[in-house]
Design a protein around this motif. Sequence first.
Motif, PDB file in Angstrom:
ATOM      1  N   CYS A 189      -7.462  -1.079  -4.197  1.00  0.00           N
ATOM      2  CA  CYS A 189      -7.431  -1.977  -3.151  1.00  0.00           C
ATOM      3  C   CYS A 189      -7.339  -3.475  -3.588  1.00  0.00           C
ATOM      4  CB  CYS A 189      -8.660  -2.035  -2.131  1.00  0.00           C
ATOM      5  SG  CYS A 189      -8.536  -3.114  -0.854  1.00  0.00           S
ATOM      6  N   ALA A 230       0.866  -1.368   0.173  1.00  0.00           N
ATOM      7  CA  ALA A 230      -0.051   0.047   0.090  1.00  0.00           C
ATOM      8  C   ALA A 230       0.777   1.272   0.155  1.00  0.00           C
ATOM      9  CB  ALA A 230      -1.050   0.104   1.149  1.00  0.00           C
ATOM     10  N   THR A 286     -11.104  -1.344   7.085  1.00  0.00           N
ATOM     11  CA  THR A 286     -12.062  -0.953   6.415  1.00  0.00           C
ATOM     12  C   THR A 286     -13.235  -1.925   6.357  1.00  0.00           C
ATOM     13  OG1 THR A 286     -10.994  -1.920   4.520  1.00  0.00           O
ATOM     14  CG2 THR A 286     -10.646   0.575   5.048  1.00  0.00           C
ATOM     15  N   THR A 304     -12.305   4.526   3.847  1.00  0.00           N
ATOM     16  CA  THR A 304     -11.296   5.519   3.869  1.00  0.00           C
ATOM     17  C   THR A 304     -11.652   6.646   3.020  1.00  0.00           C
ATOM     18  OG1 THR A 304      -9.717   3.499   3.414  1.00  0.00           O
ATOM     19  CG2 THR A 304      -8.924   5.759   2.826  1.00  0.00           C
ATOM     20  N   ASN A 361      -8.778   6.560   8.272  1.00  0.00           N
ATOM     21  CA  ASN A 361     -10.102   5.786   7.820  1.00  0.00           C
ATOM     22  C   ASN A 361     -11.238   6.561   8.714  1.00  0.00           C
ATOM     23  OD1 ASN A 361      -8.276   3.104   8.302  1.00  0.00           O
ATOM     24  ND2 ASN A 361      -9.270   3.558   6.448  1.00  0.00           N
ATOM     25  N   ALA A 405      -5.333  -2.983   6.934  1.00  0.00           N
ATOM     26  CA  ALA A 405      -6.558  -2.493   5.935  1.00  0.00           C
ATOM     27  C   ALA A 405      -7.218  -3.843   5.717  1.00  0.00           C
ATOM     28  CB  ALA A 405      -5.535  -2.125   4.729  1.00  0.00           C
TER      29      ALA A 405
END
Length: 521
Positions: free
Chosen positions: A462, A124, A327, A389, A501, A323
Motif C-alpha cells: 500500500c 492498485a 481501510t 483488508t 475488506n 482505499a
Amino acid sequence: MSFLPLQIIMLGYIVFALIVVYLLIEFLVVPVYQYFRDPKGLRRFPTLDRFAGFTNLSFMIEAHRGFRSKKLSTLHKIHPVIRTGPNSLSYGDAQAIKDIYGHNTRCIKDGQYIVTAGTHYHLADVIDRHDHGRKRKVLSSAYALKNLEEWEFKVADKTARLIKHFDAVATVPESTVDYRAWTNFFSLDAIADIGLSHRLGFLDAGDDCCLSERLDGFATEVNFRECLYAVARAQSGIVWSYDWYKTLVKITRAISPYYRILWKLSDNWDGIVLHLARERLKRYEAGEKLDDFFTSLMEDKGGKIQSLEWGEIVAEVNIMMNAGSTTTAIAMANVMFQLLKNPRHLAILREEIDSVVEPDETVVSYDKVRHLPYLRACLDESMRLFPPTAHGLPRVTPEEGWVINGDFISGGTTVAMSAFVAHRDEKVFPEPEKFKPERWLGEEGKALQPYFVAFSAGARGCIGRNISYLEQTVLLASVLRRYEFELPHPGWEPERMETMNLHLGPLPLKVWRRKFSQESD
C-alpha cells in the motif's frame, strides 16, 4: 395452420436440449475431466469442501456467508495449503508471504484485477510491471513520507471537527456516538482534502450525503458510504469465477433484486468519483495552485504536464477515495474496540500519551506522538487481529512455475494468503487470538514486521500507509487524551462482514469528558 406452431415448439425443444447439453458439458463433464486429468498437480492439496476442486461455486458460496477468511483460518490450522477452486490455492504458513508477495517474487496480480477494472487501470489493479512502475513514479512524490508535514494540518482540522461533535454529545448524560460512522466521516473528509483539496463536510453535517454525476452532467444526491461499500459487496460475491464474471454481472443485474440494488449503488459510486474529479479539474483549469494528489496526476514536481488520459485520472481518484478512506476507518474503529475490551492496555497507552501532551492541547501534534512505541504497537496489534483488508490478494504464478514455501507450483495457478490467516500463524504470533501490543516492542517486534501484511507486502504494498498511520495516530491520541469511552455492555462484540475488506458494523460508545486531578482540560 397447426404445422407451423408445432415446428416452432419442436425447435424450442431442440434449442433447450442443446442448452442443457452445453451446460452439462461446461459445468460438469469438463470440470470432472480436468480434475482427474490434473495437469497442474493440484489434486494433492486438500480442498475447501468436496466440490472446490471442480468449481469456483464453493468459494462463491463461502463468500456469501460473510467471513471467508475465518473459514480459511480454521482449515489452515490443519492444512498449510488449501485448494479453494479448480485453479486456486490458499496458503496458511506465514513463511509463504515472501514467495507470493515479496520484492523478488515472479508472481503477478491475477485475472481478478483484470475483470473488475474499469476502462482504465489504477495503481492498485494495474498488472503490467512497467505500467505499475510508471504509475508509482507519478504518485510516489505525493505519498512520500516527507509530505506528511504538509498534510498534518488537514488531518488536525478534521480531528478538531470530530472533537467538536464529541464535545456536544459528551455533555448529555448516557449519550452515545457511533464511533464507526464518525471515524468513517473523518477518513473520507481527510482523504478528500488531502487528495483533492475538496471539503466534503461530512463531519460538519453528521451524514455522508453527496452528489453523484452522470456523464451527461445530471447530478443526484446519494449517500457516499452506501455507494462505496456496495461495489465491494457485489464484486466479492461473484468475482471468483473470472471467465464468468462479466456474464454473472449481467445475470445478477437482471434477475436478483439484491444485486440489482448493489449494482445501482455501484453505478452511483462511479458518479461520485466523476463529480469529484470534474470539480477538481475545474479548479485546476482555473489556475488554482493547490498542493494535493490531483496536482501530482496533472504535473510533476517541476511543473511539467503528465499528459495522463482523463480516464486514468478518474481511475486514480477512484482508488484514492476508496482505499484511502475505507481501510483507515476500519482500523480506527477496530483499535478503539480492542482498547476498550482490554482496559489494562488502554491504561498503559493513556499514560504514554499523557506524558507528552500539553494540558491545553485539544488536537494532539503528530510530531509528539508519531514515535510513541506503545501507541504504534496498539495500532499494529489491532490491524494484526482484524486486518482491514483480510482476504488473500490473488497472485498468479509465472508461466514456468514458481516455488512457494519449498513446493513447486505450476505456472498460471492463482495463489493467495489471507492477512487474517497469516496473522494467526502460531509459529510467528503465539496466542494469536489475544490482543498483545507488547509483541511489537523492541527487537522482537522488528522481527515480526516481515509477517505483518495489513498493508500487503513487496513492490505492490500500500502506497498510502504513511497517511493512514498519520490519521490513525493523531485521532486516537487526541480522543483518548480528551474522553472516556465505554462499550454498550461487557462482552459486546461488533458485527463483522468480509467483502473485499473486513468491515465491522456500528460501534455505539458511551462518551464523556475525562477528569484530571491537577488540570482543567
